[in-house]
Design a protein around this motif. Structure first.
Motif, PDB file in Angstrom:
ATOM      1  N   LYS A 201       0.833  -1.224   0.000  1.00 52.98           N
ATOM      2  CA  LYS A 201       0.000   0.000   0.000  1.00 52.98           C
ATOM      3  C   LYS A 201       0.861   1.264   0.000  1.00 52.98           C
ATOM      4  O   LYS A 201       0.438   2.310  -0.480  1.00 52.98           O
ATOM      5  N   LYS A 202       2.058   1.160   0.563  1.00 49.99           N
ATOM      6  CA  LYS A 202       2.974   2.309   0.585  1.00 49.99           C
ATOM      7  C   LYS A 202       3.773   2.414  -0.711  1.00 49.99           C
ATOM      8  O   LYS A 202       4.588   3.326  -0.871  1.00 49.99           O
ATOM      9  N   GLY A 203       3.556   1.461  -1.622  1.00 48.11           N
ATOM     10  CA  GLY A 203       4.268   1.481  -2.896  1.00 48.11           C
ATOM     11  C   GLY A 203       5.676   0.933  -2.829  1.00 48.11           C
ATOM     12  O   GLY A 203       6.500   1.179  -3.714  1.00 48.11           O
ATOM     13  N   LEU A 204       5.971   0.172  -1.774  1.00 47.02           N
ATOM     14  CA  LEU A 204       7.312  -0.387  -1.620  1.00 47.02           C
ATOM     15  C   LEU A 204       7.478  -1.643  -2.471  1.00 47.02           C
ATOM     16  O   LEU A 204       6.539  -2.403  -2.672  1.00 47.02           O
ATOM     17  N   THR A 205       8.687  -1.865  -2.953  1.00 45.20           N
ATOM     18  CA  THR A 205       8.989  -3.020  -3.804  1.00 45.20           C
ATOM     19  C   THR A 205       9.584  -4.147  -2.964  1.00 45.20           C
ATOM     20  O   THR A 205       9.857  -3.983  -1.771  1.00 45.20           O
ATOM     21  N   ASN A 206       9.821  -5.306  -3.608  1.00 46.08           N
ATOM     22  CA  ASN A 206      10.493  -6.413  -2.927  1.00 46.08           C
ATOM     23  C   ASN A 206      11.830  -5.984  -2.345  1.00 46.08           C
ATOM     24  O   ASN A 206      12.221  -6.402  -1.264  1.00 46.08           O
TER      25      ASN A 206
END
Length: 421
Positions: free
Chosen positions: A347-352
């Motif tokens: 939801k925060k737009g963070l990637t792997n």
């Protein structure tokens, strides 16, 4: 005691491995640490240029980017007679050696022993070890495993168009050692994290010119480095330089990639059922416990944390379960906890790649660990000092190491400028 007679294997004898060994012994477990190098200290051991099997990324002249007041362990701090807070790397190694000596860890550490394979076997762990000095292999059986192999030995190289066409010298910061190597040359540094900024500062005193390529906003303060020019990210390389995202071109003699490292565990068999996807290691409960085999804990994956304090907390978290002071949740409950964390990051737009980043609130993670396991949390003053130091290695690199910190109590600290020498 429920843990009596249980055997613990600690992989590595650096900052994480030493506290895993010490805490395991204090909890009544039969623990042993295997370290493939000839001395303890992990990444803080300096290895000379050209030396085979370079595991450390330590370079000449490095000083810590965190004050020593947060780099100790909860029950073992740096000597108060060291005046500066941001200490040379040799002081960190000396501290780790004194920690091992204080807790009498030496007799439980096997140096020059490499872990070859770790696999689950009938509720225990079958571990193959290579005695490097004698070139012999042997097998041991353990009840628990702490994986503390460090994460600064396998360089992460970005895939950028034209890199194979470039004819100049290319190296990752992992292999950088001395600034005078670049005397009179023009250098492109890719990345403006802690190592990129620090290395730029070091070699700017010798090089003809430096181009610092990054995507930071706002841009770092480099006014004190007269021969450094900031650039956008590289679009593609040419034979003698690069074309940048903004359309500009530059030529240079060397490239230093300050682009981070890969999380790798080459000794873990496929049976361990852990995957690494772009530096996201899963499935783990609370970023450290292997959900499929909870008797394995991986220490030190989270970043944007206070390293030694976080390692110690993770180890004590795992030991609360290994010694039966706490019972692990069910497998389904641990997976649900993981999925909740993954979803929040999504939801925060963070990637792997940011799967183990603790962002601007690492103390939420500390609180979660301490409350879940019923153990003592990291002291508030540690978090306050960390907040005070946040990102100063980028925006106040010229001056921030001139401050000295003093811890007054568990909640408060003061800082004042170092005396001019």
């Amino acid at each position: 005691m429920a843990s009596k007679g249980k055997r613990v294997c600690v992989i590595g004898a650096g900052t994480a491995g030493l506290c895993a060994l010490k805490n395991s012994l204090q909890h009544g477990l039969d623990a042993i640490a295997y370290e493939q190098c000839s001395e303890i200290g992990g990444t803080w051991v300096y290895t000379k240029p050209g030396q085979d099997d370079v595991h450390s990324s330590m370079y000449e002249g490095l000083r810590t980017n965190l004050p020593k007041e947060v780099m100790g362990y909860p029950d073992f701090t740096y000597p108060k007679d060291i005046e500066q807070s941001f200490v040379p790397s040799a002081e960190v190694l000396k501290f780790l050696q004194s920690y091992a000596q204080h807790f009498n860890l030496g007799k439980y550490i096997k140096l020059q022993h490499e872990i070859i394979r770790v696999r689950p076997l009938k509720g225990k762990w079958e571990i193959y070890v290579r005695d490097i000095k004698n070139d012999k292999f042997f097998k041991e059986i353990f009840d628990f495993v702490f994986v503390c192999n460090g994460h600064y030995s396998m360089p992460l190289m970005p895939e950028i168009e034209g890199i194979d066409d470039y004819k100049g010298r290319k190296l990752h910061s992992h292999w950088y050692r001395k600034p005078d190597t670049f005397e009179g040359t023009t250098v492109l540094i890719i990345g403006a994290g802690p190592s990129g900024m620090d290395i730029a500062n070091h070699i700017s005193k010798f090089s003809k010119h430096i181009y610092l390529s990054h995507n930071l906003d706002p841009a770092p303060n480099i006014d004190f480095m007269q021969n450094v020019t900031q650039k956008t990210v590289v679009q593609r390389f040419t034979e003698d330089g690069a074309i940048f995202k903004d359309g500009t071109t530059e030529t240079f003699d060397h490239i230093i990639f300050c682009t981070g490292y890969k999380y790798t565990f080459p000794f873990l068999s496929m049976d361990v059922l852990l995957r690494v996807d772009d530096n996201f290691v899963h499935p783990l409960y609370k970023h450290c416990i292997n959900i499929h085999y909870p008797t394995m804990a991986l220490i030190g994956l989270p970043f944007y944390v206070c390293p030694s304090q976080s390692f110690d907390l993770q180890v004590r978290f795992a030991l609360a379960f290994y010694t039966k002071k706490r019972e692990f949740p069910s497998r389904d409950e641990m997976f649900a906890d993981l999925e909740k964390d993954v979803e929040q990051r999504r939801k925060k737009g963070l990637t792997n790649r940011q799967g183990h980043a603790m962002g601007d609130k690492p103390y939420d993670y500390y609180r979660d660990l301490s409350e879940t396991a019923g153990i003592e949390n990291i002291k508030t003053v540690i978090n306050k000092i960390m907040e005070d130091c946040s990102r100063k290695y980028i925006y106040e690199l010229a001056t921030y190491r001139n401050e000295r910190f003093q811890v007054l109590d568990d909640e408060t600290f003061v800082k004042y400028p170092m005396k001019a020498t």
